[in-house]
Design a protein around this motif. Structure first.
Motif: not given
Length: 146
Positions: A119, A121-122, A125-126
Protein backbone atom coordinates in the motif's frame (compact mmCIF):
# COMPACT_ATOMS: atom_id res chain seq x y z
CA UNK A 1 26.52 9.70 8.38
CA UNK A 2 23.33 7.66 8.70
CA UNK A 3 20.71 8.29 6.02
CA UNK A 4 17.25 7.11 5.11
CA UNK A 5 16.71 4.12 2.80
CA UNK A 6 16.63 5.81 -0.61
CA UNK A 7 15.34 2.57 -2.20
CA UNK A 8 12.34 2.26 0.15
CA UNK A 9 8.85 2.28 -1.42
CA UNK A 10 7.97 5.39 0.62
CA UNK A 11 10.29 8.37 1.05
CA UNK A 12 9.04 11.75 2.28
CA UNK A 13 11.10 14.95 2.58
CA UNK A 14 9.73 18.16 4.10
CA UNK A 15 11.01 21.30 5.80
CA UNK A 16 9.84 24.37 7.65
CA UNK A 17 11.34 27.62 8.89
CA UNK A 18 10.84 28.39 12.57
CA UNK A 19 11.20 31.87 14.08
CA UNK A 20 12.89 30.77 17.30
CA UNK A 21 16.41 30.19 18.61
CA UNK A 22 18.08 26.94 17.59
CA UNK A 23 18.40 25.87 21.22
CA UNK A 24 14.65 26.25 21.75
CA UNK A 25 13.74 24.31 18.60
CA UNK A 26 16.21 21.54 19.45
CA UNK A 27 15.08 21.31 23.07
CA UNK A 28 11.39 21.06 22.13
CA UNK A 29 12.09 18.43 19.49
CA UNK A 30 14.38 16.25 21.60
CA UNK A 31 12.31 16.32 24.81
CA UNK A 32 10.70 13.08 23.73
CA UNK A 33 8.64 12.54 26.88
CA UNK A 34 6.96 15.91 26.24
CA UNK A 35 5.93 15.16 22.65
CA UNK A 36 2.30 14.40 23.59
CA UNK A 37 1.98 17.85 25.20
CA UNK A 38 2.44 19.64 21.85
CA UNK A 39 2.04 16.99 19.15
CA UNK A 40 -1.52 15.65 19.33
CA UNK A 41 -0.59 12.81 16.92
CA UNK A 42 1.62 11.29 19.64
CA UNK A 43 -0.37 9.53 22.36
CA UNK A 44 2.58 8.50 24.54
CA UNK A 45 6.39 8.77 24.46
CA UNK A 46 9.11 7.72 26.89
CA UNK A 47 12.89 7.47 26.76
CA UNK A 48 14.43 4.20 27.94
CA UNK A 49 17.53 6.03 29.20
CA UNK A 50 19.59 9.05 28.21
CA UNK A 51 19.08 10.39 24.69
CA UNK A 52 22.14 9.26 22.76
CA UNK A 53 23.41 6.96 20.03
CA UNK A 54 22.25 3.42 20.74
CA UNK A 55 19.57 4.63 23.12
CA UNK A 56 15.91 3.95 22.45
CA UNK A 57 12.49 5.33 23.14
CA UNK A 58 8.97 3.95 22.95
CA UNK A 59 6.09 5.92 21.58
CA UNK A 60 2.56 5.47 20.26
CA UNK A 61 1.17 7.32 17.26
CA UNK A 62 -1.73 6.60 14.91
CA UNK A 63 -2.38 3.32 16.73
CA UNK A 64 1.17 2.05 16.24
CA UNK A 65 3.46 1.09 19.11
CA UNK A 66 6.98 2.07 18.03
CA UNK A 67 10.40 1.46 19.52
CA UNK A 68 12.93 3.78 17.91
CA UNK A 69 16.69 3.52 18.28
CA UNK A 70 18.89 6.61 17.95
CA UNK A 71 21.48 6.00 15.21
CA UNK A 72 23.11 9.43 15.11
CA UNK A 73 23.04 12.49 17.34
CA UNK A 74 24.84 15.76 16.71
CA UNK A 75 23.45 18.23 19.28
CA UNK A 76 21.52 21.13 17.75
CA UNK A 77 22.31 19.85 14.22
CA UNK A 78 21.04 16.35 13.52
CA UNK A 79 19.21 13.40 15.03
CA UNK A 80 18.48 10.11 13.29
CA UNK A 81 16.28 7.33 14.63
CA UNK A 82 14.61 4.27 13.26
CA UNK A 83 13.01 0.97 13.99
CA UNK A 84 10.24 -1.48 13.18
CA UNK A 85 6.51 -1.05 13.79
CA UNK A 86 3.78 -3.36 12.50
CA UNK A 87 6.04 -4.79 9.77
CA UNK A 88 7.22 -1.35 8.65
CA UNK A 89 10.86 -0.38 9.02
CA UNK A 90 11.21 3.36 9.33
CA UNK A 91 14.33 5.51 9.25
CA UNK A 92 13.95 9.17 10.18
CA UNK A 93 16.52 11.95 9.76
CA UNK A 94 16.01 15.41 11.26
CA UNK A 95 18.39 18.33 10.60
CA UNK A 96 18.42 21.80 12.16
CA UNK A 97 20.14 24.81 10.61
CA UNK A 98 20.32 28.30 12.13
CA UNK A 99 20.07 31.19 9.65
CA UNK A 100 19.88 34.58 11.31
CA UNK A 101 16.88 34.57 13.68
CA UNK A 102 15.36 31.51 12.03
CA UNK A 103 15.92 27.77 12.10
CA UNK A 104 15.28 25.57 9.09
CA UNK A 105 14.14 22.12 10.16
CA UNK A 106 14.37 19.39 7.54
CA UNK A 107 12.88 15.97 7.95
CA UNK A 108 13.20 12.95 5.72
CA UNK A 109 11.80 9.53 6.42
CA UNK A 110 11.76 6.21 4.62
CA UNK A 111 9.39 3.29 5.13
CA UNK A 112 9.99 -0.22 3.85
CA UNK A 113 8.55 -3.68 4.50
CA UNK A 114 5.71 -5.84 3.23
CA UNK A 115 2.87 -3.55 4.44
CA UNK A 116 4.48 -0.60 2.62
CA UNK A 117 4.98 -2.56 -0.58
CA UNK A 118 1.29 -3.56 -0.49
CA UNK A 119 0.00 0.00 0.00
CA UNK A 120 2.82 2.43 -0.89
CA UNK A 121 0.55 5.20 -2.21
CA UNK A 122 -1.77 5.15 0.79
CA UNK A 123 1.02 4.91 3.35
CA UNK A 124 3.09 7.54 1.54
CA UNK A 125 0.20 10.01 1.79
CA UNK A 126 -0.30 9.14 5.47
CA UNK A 127 3.39 9.70 6.25
CA UNK A 128 3.44 12.98 4.32
CA UNK A 129 0.43 14.26 6.27
CA UNK A 130 1.90 13.09 9.58
CA UNK A 131 5.22 14.85 8.98
CA UNK A 132 3.49 18.04 7.80
CA UNK A 133 1.52 18.03 11.06
CA UNK A 134 4.65 17.32 13.12
CA UNK A 135 6.56 20.23 11.56
CA UNK A 136 3.58 22.56 11.97
CA UNK A 137 3.18 21.64 15.63
CA UNK A 138 6.92 21.87 16.31
CA UNK A 139 6.95 25.33 14.74
CA UNK A 140 3.96 26.46 16.83
CA UNK A 141 5.42 25.17 20.11
CA UNK A 142 8.95 26.49 19.54
CA UNK A 143 7.72 29.93 18.48
CA UNK A 144 5.41 30.05 21.52
CA UNK A 145 8.32 29.24 23.83
CA UNK A 146 10.72 31.67 22.14
Amino acid sequence: MVTIDETAPVVVRLSTVIDAPLTTVWDVHTDIAAWPTWNTDVDQAALDGPLGVGGSFHWRTHGMEITSTVHELVPRERIVWGGPADGITGMHVWTFEQSGRHVTVRTEESWSGAPVEAAADHLGKALHESLENWLSKLKARAEKEA
